[in-house]
Design an enzyme around this catalytic site. Sequence first.
Site, PDB file in Angstrom:
ATOM      1  CE  LYS A   1      -4.046  -2.107   2.152  1.00 35.26           C
ATOM      2  NZ  LYS A   1      -5.144  -1.901   3.127  1.00 35.26           N
TER       3      LYS A   1
ATOM      4  CE1 TYR B   1      -9.611  -2.894  -0.072  1.00 33.67           C
ATOM      5  CE2 TYR B   1      -9.004  -0.759  -0.967  1.00 33.67           C
ATOM      6  CZ  TYR B   1      -8.675  -1.911  -0.274  1.00 33.67           C
ATOM      7  OH  TYR B   1      -7.394  -2.085   0.219  1.00 33.67           O
TER       8      TYR B   1
ATOM      9  CG  ASN C   1      -4.162  -2.302   6.610  1.00 35.82           C
ATOM     10  OD1 ASN C   1      -3.922  -1.917   5.478  1.00 35.82           O
ATOM     11  ND2 ASN C   1      -5.272  -2.946   6.931  1.00 35.82           N
TER      12      ASN C   1
ATOM     13  CG  HIS D   1      -5.432  -6.326  -0.757  1.00 37.16           C
ATOM     14  ND1 HIS D   1      -6.663  -6.462  -0.169  1.00 37.16           N
ATOM     15  CD2 HIS D   1      -5.401  -7.222  -1.778  1.00 37.16           C
ATOM     16  CE1 HIS D   1      -7.353  -7.383  -0.815  1.00 37.16           C
ATOM     17  NE2 HIS D   1      -6.613  -7.865  -1.799  1.00 37.16           N
TER      18      HIS D   1
ATOM     19  CD  GLU E   1      -8.453  -9.620  -4.152  1.00 34.84           C
ATOM     20  OE1 GLU E   1      -7.322  -9.975  -3.761  1.00 34.84           O
ATOM     21  OE2 GLU E   1      -9.359  -9.275  -3.380  1.00 34.84           O
TER      22      GLU E   1
HETATM   23  P1  TYD Z   1     -11.076  -5.662   4.652  1.00 34.35           P
HETATM   24  O1  TYD Z   1     -11.271  -6.270   3.298  1.00 34.35           O
HETATM   25  O2  TYD Z   1     -12.182  -5.801   5.671  1.00 34.35           O
HETATM   26  O3  TYD Z   1      -9.737  -6.188   5.367  1.00 34.35           O
HETATM   27  P2  TYD Z   1      -8.354  -6.814   4.838  1.00 34.35           P
HETATM   28  O4  TYD Z   1      -7.537  -5.738   4.181  1.00 34.35           O
HETATM   29  O5  TYD Z   1      -7.698  -7.341   6.097  1.00 34.35           O
HETATM   30  O6  TYD Z   1      -8.728  -7.918   3.878  1.00 34.35           O
HETATM   31  O7  TYD Z   1     -10.824  -4.095   4.475  1.00 34.35           O
HETATM   32  C1  TYD Z   1     -10.060  -3.616   3.403  1.00 34.35           C
HETATM   33  C2  TYD Z   1      -9.326  -2.389   3.845  1.00 34.35           C
HETATM   34  O8  TYD Z   1     -10.250  -1.397   4.275  1.00 34.35           O
HETATM   35  C3  TYD Z   1      -8.413  -2.603   5.037  1.00 34.35           C
HETATM   36  O9  TYD Z   1      -7.179  -3.203   4.697  1.00 34.35           O
HETATM   37  C4  TYD Z   1      -8.265  -1.203   5.536  1.00 34.35           C
HETATM   38  C5  TYD Z   1      -9.627  -0.569   5.244  1.00 34.35           C
HETATM   39  N1  TYD Z   1     -10.454  -0.511   6.475  1.00 34.35           N
HETATM   40  C6  TYD Z   1     -10.566   0.699   7.131  1.00 34.35           C
HETATM   41  O10 TYD Z   1      -9.985   1.708   6.691  1.00 34.35           O
HETATM   42  N2  TYD Z   1     -11.329   0.773   8.263  1.00 34.35           N
HETATM   43  C7  TYD Z   1     -11.963  -0.324   8.766  1.00 34.35           C
HETATM   44  O11 TYD Z   1     -12.660  -0.219   9.814  1.00 34.35           O
HETATM   45  C8  TYD Z   1     -11.836  -1.576   8.076  1.00 34.35           C
HETATM   46  C9  TYD Z   1     -12.518  -2.822   8.599  1.00 34.35           C
HETATM   47  C10 TYD Z   1     -11.079  -1.632   6.928  1.00 34.35           C
END
Ligand code: TYD
Length: 153
Positions: free
Chosen positions: A9, A49, A112, A115, A126
């Site tokens: 990211k 998303y 974070n 992805h 994807e």
């Molecule tokens: P998600 O697909 O639920 O999680 P992951 O990346 O672990 O598969 O969510 C996608 C992205 O959305 C996540 O990486 C970061 C963002 N996100 C937020 O910004 N706030 C939130 O509360 C959540 C659940 C996700």
Amino acid sequence: MEKTLVLLKPCTLQRGLVGEVISRFEKRGLRLAGMKMMQLTDEILNEHYAHLREKPFFQILKDSMMSTPVIACCLEGIDAVNTVRAMSGATNGRNAVPGTIRGDYCMSNQQNIVHTSDSLENAAIELARFFKPEELFDYTPSNLHYLYALDEL
Ligand code: TYD
């Protein structure tokens, strides 16, 4: 063998963590089958998303994902989807277990680091979204027989 998608990211590029994160996957024994830097668009993020489009954070998530290019990687290995997903850790970095990528490198629910595809079915969808077929490469790792036992291959 399975293939899965990893996106490094914008926060990972901005924080200079690209090499460290890719190195973890390399050291684990995953084969890098494709890698490219991309500027994401609203269009591709609306698809990627789509499951989050009703969430209050949808727009800031998309803005953040467009703020800096990302690096898309295709990683291959036996059970690669679940292995890579486990390595990334819980979505919210503050809850992610130390030893996972998010648990070692971030403090945020959104900034974070990676992805990672969450199922084999989504990995295929994807990968097709982020890579053309000719951007994925087949080659045999020279250490393949030291990564896996004969009866696993
Ligand atoms: P998600 O697909 O639920 O999680 P992951 O990346 O672990 O598969 O969510 C996608 C992205 O959305 C996540 O990486 C970061 C963002 N996100 C937020 O910004 N706030 C939130 O509360 C959540 C659940 C996700």
